[in-house]
Design a protein around this motif. Structure first.
Motif, mmCIF file in Angstrom:
data_model
loop_
_atom_site.group_PDB
_atom_site.id
_atom_site.type_symbol
_atom_site.label_atom_id
_atom_site.label_comp_id
_atom_site.label_asym_id
_atom_site.label_seq_id
_atom_site.Cartn_x
_atom_site.Cartn_y
_atom_site.Cartn_z
ATOM 1 N N THR A 1 1.983 -5.454 -2.413
ATOM 2 C CA THR A 1 0.545 -5.612 -2.568
ATOM 3 C C THR A 1 -0.149 -4.257 -2.474
ATOM 4 O OG1 THR A 1 0.627 -7.820 -1.603
ATOM 5 C CG2 THR A 1 -1.515 -6.739 -1.628
ATOM 6 N N GLY A 2 -0.952 -3.942 -3.492
ATOM 7 C CA GLY A 2 -1.740 -2.717 -3.491
ATOM 8 C C GLY A 2 -0.935 -1.431 -3.578
ATOM 9 N N SER A 3 0.340 -1.524 -3.921
ATOM 10 C CA SER A 3 1.178 -0.328 -4.005
ATOM 11 C C SER A 3 0.932 0.448 -5.291
ATOM 12 C CB SER A 3 2.659 -0.706 -3.927
ATOM 13 O OG SER A 3 2.968 -1.120 -2.623
ATOM 14 N N ASP A 4 1.218 1.739 -5.254
ATOM 15 C CA ASP A 4 1.078 2.621 -6.402
ATOM 16 C C ASP A 4 2.449 2.813 -7.029
ATOM 17 O OD1 ASP A 4 0.614 4.580 -8.270
ATOM 18 O OD2 ASP A 4 -0.333 5.987 -6.874
ATOM 19 N N LEU A 5 2.668 2.206 -8.191
ATOM 20 C CA LEU A 5 3.927 2.302 -8.917
ATOM 21 C C LEU A 5 3.710 2.943 -10.288
ATOM 22 C CD1 LEU A 5 4.890 -1.226 -7.774
ATOM 23 C CD2 LEU A 5 6.464 0.679 -7.495
ATOM 24 N N ARG A 6 2.670 3.762 -10.414
ATOM 25 C CA ARG A 6 2.395 4.414 -11.699
ATOM 26 C C ARG A 6 3.589 5.263 -12.117
ATOM 27 N NH1 ARG A 6 -2.285 8.003 -10.495
ATOM 28 N NH2 ARG A 6 -1.362 7.780 -8.435
ATOM 29 N N ASN A 7 3.944 5.123 -13.406
ATOM 30 C CA ASN A 7 5.041 5.899 -13.993
ATOM 31 C C ASN A 7 6.386 5.701 -13.291
ATOM 32 O OD1 ASN A 7 3.538 7.417 -16.107
ATOM 33 N ND2 ASN A 7 2.422 8.143 -14.304
ATOM 34 N N ARG B 1 0.810 -1.228 0.000
ATOM 35 C CA ARG B 1 0.000 0.000 0.000
ATOM 36 C C ARG B 1 0.845 1.281 0.000
ATOM 37 N NH1 ARG B 1 -1.456 -3.363 3.613
ATOM 38 N NH2 ARG B 1 -0.759 -2.040 5.330
ATOM 39 N N SER B 2 2.085 1.194 -0.422
ATOM 40 C CA SER B 2 2.953 2.376 -0.456
ATOM 41 C C SER B 2 2.826 3.116 -1.775
ATOM 42 C CB SER B 2 4.414 1.964 -0.240
ATOM 43 O OG SER B 2 4.596 1.540 1.089
ATOM 44 N N ASP B 3 3.083 4.422 -1.733
ATOM 45 C CA ASP B 3 3.067 5.256 -2.927
ATOM 46 C C ASP B 3 4.499 5.390 -3.437
ATOM 47 O OD1 ASP B 3 2.840 7.111 -4.937
ATOM 48 O OD2 ASP B 3 1.926 8.671 -3.698
ATOM 49 N N LEU B 4 4.792 4.683 -4.531
ATOM 50 C CA LEU B 4 6.089 4.734 -5.187
ATOM 51 C C LEU B 4 5.941 5.289 -6.600
ATOM 52 C CD1 LEU B 4 7.138 1.243 -3.879
ATOM 53 C CD2 LEU B 4 8.493 3.296 -3.480
ATOM 54 N N SER B 5 4.867 6.022 -6.836
ATOM 55 C CA SER B 5 4.630 6.565 -8.172
ATOM 56 C C SER B 5 5.773 7.502 -8.559
ATOM 57 C CB SER B 5 3.290 7.310 -8.221
ATOM 58 O OG SER B 5 3.262 8.365 -7.286
ATOM 59 N N GLY C 1 -4.123 -9.652 -10.542
ATOM 60 C CA GLY C 1 -4.949 -8.457 -10.485
ATOM 61 C C GLY C 1 -4.193 -7.145 -10.584
ATOM 62 N N ALA C 2 -2.919 -7.183 -10.931
ATOM 63 C CA ALA C 2 -2.138 -5.945 -11.063
ATOM 64 C C ALA C 2 -2.565 -5.178 -12.306
ATOM 65 C CB ALA C 2 -0.647 -6.260 -11.132
ATOM 66 N N ALA C 3 -2.430 -3.857 -12.260
ATOM 67 C CA ALA C 3 -2.736 -2.997 -13.408
ATOM 68 C C ALA C 3 -1.424 -2.598 -14.070
ATOM 69 C CB ALA C 3 -3.506 -1.762 -12.956
ATOM 70 N N LEU C 4 -1.273 -2.975 -15.349
ATOM 71 C CA LEU C 4 -0.072 -2.678 -16.119
ATOM 72 C C LEU C 4 -0.446 -2.010 -17.438
ATOM 73 C CD1 LEU C 4 0.876 -6.113 -15.080
ATOM 74 C CD2 LEU C 4 2.743 -4.486 -15.062
ATOM 75 N N ILE C 5 -1.460 -1.165 -17.405
ATOM 76 C CA ILE C 5 -1.956 -0.523 -18.614
ATOM 77 C C ILE C 5 -0.870 0.380 -19.186
ATOM 78 C CG2 ILE C 5 -3.708 1.051 -19.546
ATOM 79 C CD1 ILE C 5 -5.560 0.005 -17.261
ATOM 80 N N SER C 6 -0.589 0.195 -20.475
ATOM 81 C CA SER C 6 0.429 0.977 -21.201
ATOM 82 C C SER C 6 1.820 0.871 -20.585
ATOM 83 C CB SER C 6 0.019 2.451 -21.307
ATOM 84 O OG SER C 6 -1.193 2.563 -22.022
ATOM 85 N N ALA C 7 2.095 -0.197 -19.860
ATOM 86 C CA ALA C 7 3.422 -0.399 -19.268
ATOM 87 C C ALA C 7 4.402 -0.903 -20.326
ATOM 88 C CB ALA C 7 3.340 -1.392 -18.116
ATOM 89 N N ASN C 8 5.677 -0.607 -20.125
ATOM 90 C CA ASN C 8 6.738 -1.089 -20.998
ATOM 91 C C ASN C 8 7.330 -2.342 -20.369
ATOM 92 O OD1 ASN C 8 8.966 -1.571 -22.564
ATOM 93 N ND2 ASN C 8 9.947 0.398 -22.207
ATOM 94 N N LEU D 1 12.651 -8.575 -9.219
ATOM 95 C CA LEU D 1 11.415 -8.749 -8.459
ATOM 96 C C LEU D 1 11.055 -10.233 -8.355
ATOM 97 C CD1 LEU D 1 9.504 -5.739 -10.007
ATOM 98 C CD2 LEU D 1 9.754 -6.102 -7.558
ATOM 99 N N SER D 2 12.055 -11.094 -8.347
ATOM 100 C CA SER D 2 11.809 -12.539 -8.234
ATOM 101 C C SER D 2 11.031 -12.837 -6.965
ATOM 102 C CB SER D 2 13.132 -13.309 -8.197
ATOM 103 O OG SER D 2 13.847 -13.122 -9.382
ATOM 104 N N ASN D 3 9.976 -13.614 -7.115
ATOM 105 C CA ASN D 3 9.137 -14.055 -5.993
ATOM 106 C C ASN D 3 8.537 -12.904 -5.193
ATOM 107 O OD1 ASN D 3 9.543 -16.958 -6.371
ATOM 108 N ND2 ASN D 3 11.652 -16.472 -5.868
ATOM 109 N N ALA D 4 8.467 -11.732 -5.779
ATOM 110 C CA ALA D 4 7.826 -10.587 -5.125
ATOM 111 C C ALA D 4 6.316 -10.721 -5.248
ATOM 112 C CB ALA D 4 8.288 -9.281 -5.754
ATOM 113 N N VAL D 5 5.581 -10.063 -4.351
ATOM 114 C CA VAL D 5 4.125 -10.076 -4.374
ATOM 115 C C VAL D 5 3.659 -8.669 -4.767
ATOM 116 C CG1 VAL D 5 2.013 -10.468 -3.057
ATOM 117 C CG2 VAL D 5 4.043 -11.852 -2.599
ATOM 118 N N LEU D 6 2.994 -8.591 -5.925
ATOM 119 C CA LEU D 6 2.496 -7.324 -6.449
ATOM 120 C C LEU D 6 0.993 -7.423 -6.708
ATOM 121 C CD1 LEU D 6 5.565 -7.702 -8.257
ATOM 122 C CD2 LEU D 6 5.047 -5.295 -8.111
ATOM 123 N N ARG D 7 0.289 -8.169 -5.879
ATOM 124 C CA ARG D 7 -1.153 -8.362 -6.054
ATOM 125 C C ARG D 7 -1.873 -7.020 -6.002
ATOM 126 N NH1 ARG D 7 -4.287 -12.604 -4.914
ATOM 127 N NH2 ARG D 7 -3.333 -14.624 -5.154
ATOM 128 N N GLY D 8 -2.637 -6.735 -7.052
ATOM 129 C CA GLY D 8 -3.420 -5.509 -7.092
ATOM 130 C C GLY D 8 -2.600 -4.234 -7.160
#
Length: 195
Positions: free
Chosen positions: A61-67, A42-46, A102-109, A75-82
């Motif tokens: 889990t649930g973190s904000d990594l936009r942009n 749930r951290s903001d890493l945008s 359930g992760a969002a990767l819209i327009s991701a590279n 990120l081996s064996n990392a959890v990025l659910r949602g």
């Protein structure tokens, strides 16, 4: 826990096994930081610079990594659910064994990934770029949304795309071995396999 360090500079720091859940680290310079096993849920890493960060077994889990720039991370064996990775640069990243359900990767590279044994079930990859050469093996992409995604120069081996939405996707120079496309929506797909 709950740090407020926006625009922080902590390059090459060692933060393994720390509890940084609910932290605000947007636009921070965190390249080459060791986050092994760190709780960043749930951290903001945008917009954060996480290039070459070591994030094996991290909980995002649930973190904000936009942009965010996650180029060449581990990120081996990392959890990025949602997690929200919309428009993030994840090129050259190792995602072996990662749980991105359930992760969002819209327009991701997503160019040049190492993607073996990962789960991207129900992930949103609309308009994402997956460009190789790349091996995607033993990966669960069931019910993933890959609408208008661009996939090029990829070997898909033992991959589940069951129930996935591939409408309008561009699949160029793709080789499929043991791929489950049952109930997948392939309307308007452009498919060109290796000759």
């Amino acid at each position: 826990k709950g740090l407020n360090m926006q625009r922080a500079i902590a390059m090459s720091a060692k933060m393994s096994w720390a509890d940084l859940s609910d932290s605000r680290l947007s636009a921070s310079q965190l390249s080459r930081v060791e986050f092994y096993g760190t709780n960043l849920s749930r951290s903001d890493l945008s917009k954060a610079d996480l290039t070459r960060a070591y994030m094996m077994r991290a909980n995002l889990t649930g973190s904000d990594l936009r942009n965010a720039d996650l180029t060449c991370c581990d990120l081996s064996n990392a959890v990025l659910r949602g997690a929200n990775l919309n428009s993030a640069d994840i090129s050259g990243t190792v995602l072996n064994g990662a749980d991105m359900t359930g992760a969002a990767l819209i327009s991701a590279n997503l160019q040049g990934l190492n993607l073996v044994g990962a789960s991207l079930s129900q992930a949103r990859l609309e308009g994402a770029t997956l460009q190789g050469p790349m091996l995607i093996q033993d990966v669960n992409l069931s019910k993933a949304n890959l609408r208008n995604a661009r996939m090029e120069l990829i070997l898909l081996k033992n991959v589940s795309l069951a129930g996935a939405d591939l409408r309008g996707a561009n699949l160029t120079m793709i080789m499929m071995m043991g791929v489950d496309l049952s109930r997948a929506n392939l309307e308007g797909i452009n498919y060109d396999s290796f000759s």
